[in-house]
Design a protein around this motif. Sequence first.
Motif: not given
Length: 450
Positions: A95-100, A130-131, A168-171
């Motif tokens: 689900l979280d990978r499906s979000l813009d 994540p995307n 990328a998440g940390l940044q």
Amino acid sequence: MLIKNCSLITWGTSNQILPDQSIRISSEKIEEIGPSAQLLPREKEEVLDARGQYAMPGNICAHTHFYGAFSRGMAIPGPAPRAFPEILEKLWFPLDRSLDLEDVRYSALVCLVNAVRYGTTTLIDHHASPNAIAGSLDVIAESVLEAGVRASLCYEVTDRNGLDQAEAGLQENLRFLSWLKSRPEFLGILSGLVGLHASLTLSDGTLQRCRDLTPEDVGFHVHVAEHFADEDDSLAKSGTRVVDRLARFGILGPKTIAVHCVHVDQRESNLLADSHTWVTHQPRSNMNNAVGMAAVESMLRAGIKVCLGNDGFSNAMWEEWKAAYLAHKLWHRDPRRMNGNDFIQMAVYNNAEMVTSQFDGLRAGELSVGAAADLMLVDYQPITPLTSGNLPWHILFGFNESMISTTIARGKLLMKDHELVTLDEAKIAYEARQRAANVWKRYEKQFIAA
């Protein structure tokens, strides 16, 4: 603004119920409280007649996930997940990978509509997309400012999508924290933490990098031992349990939030207490995921500041209060467990103290002179005497969210007589339905590809 003709439920260090009072609000704080006959309107002052309703502090949610909004009603392909790790793999990760970024915006907005309608004026969010990582915290911050509430935000760092996305998440966390420091006008409105998913999706290298790059005055927001798989993974990776592992990397501390802590042992509880780490309890989520119940009564006795969140369930926080009160009785098969004072300690006093910690000394969660002007009006007609002593049980067995008529945060009306002021609920719901349908299609494609 002057709110007149209300009965006050003050909470504060010594809770009081005061009839026929008025509250004067100025510069986003409570300036005066006094009898309605004595506190008279000033020239050009907006006057809100509470018509005898109860005025009480806005609710606080100590842990939530705005991004999970589009899971409502969504079918998981194939057999139902058997345990929590499978729920992550089959539901939350795809689900979280499906979000813009626009999905992120509307998933936040629908949760904020829900918060305003249910009198929740401060929320601590933990985000993942994540995307659509870069700029995701800005999009959520814009939604929070539009709604008018307060929120602490972070992005979930995890190795589950590779080291590049972990970086990328940390940044994204560090960029957002830097932006906040450059915008003093948002002090006390927005705050930030560094988000970590959970020990079981974080390598030693990523934990060390998060610690090395995170400023010393910034805490972390991390899921801890929600399921025993987290403990098993930590023992396999490091030879230590989850809290010991996080302590080794300097993750614990008085600004850090450890979420769930269902399967921690006594040594881990001692580490949480000694480090003054916050712990949040989410009973509705724990029941839904069948992961067990954290020993929050023991934690409270050990001096741990246990707070109450919702883990992405509705922002009707009284429902979480009721779940906390009832679930522990059933879990232990003992009606003496989780007395009213314990859940009030978590949901009111500890939540308020966490807000003070996360929002640069802001005093919330009480109606007193100098406190934040975050409150709601509740149209409750008690059929038995209501006192400061029996208030918890009136909330448990009498209050419901439909009685919340008005929500005020930062001294501004967000909902008046059940009508939202800052957010267009119908428009947001319409756009969310369209976006959710596309999210579901992307989600289903991941199962087909797998």
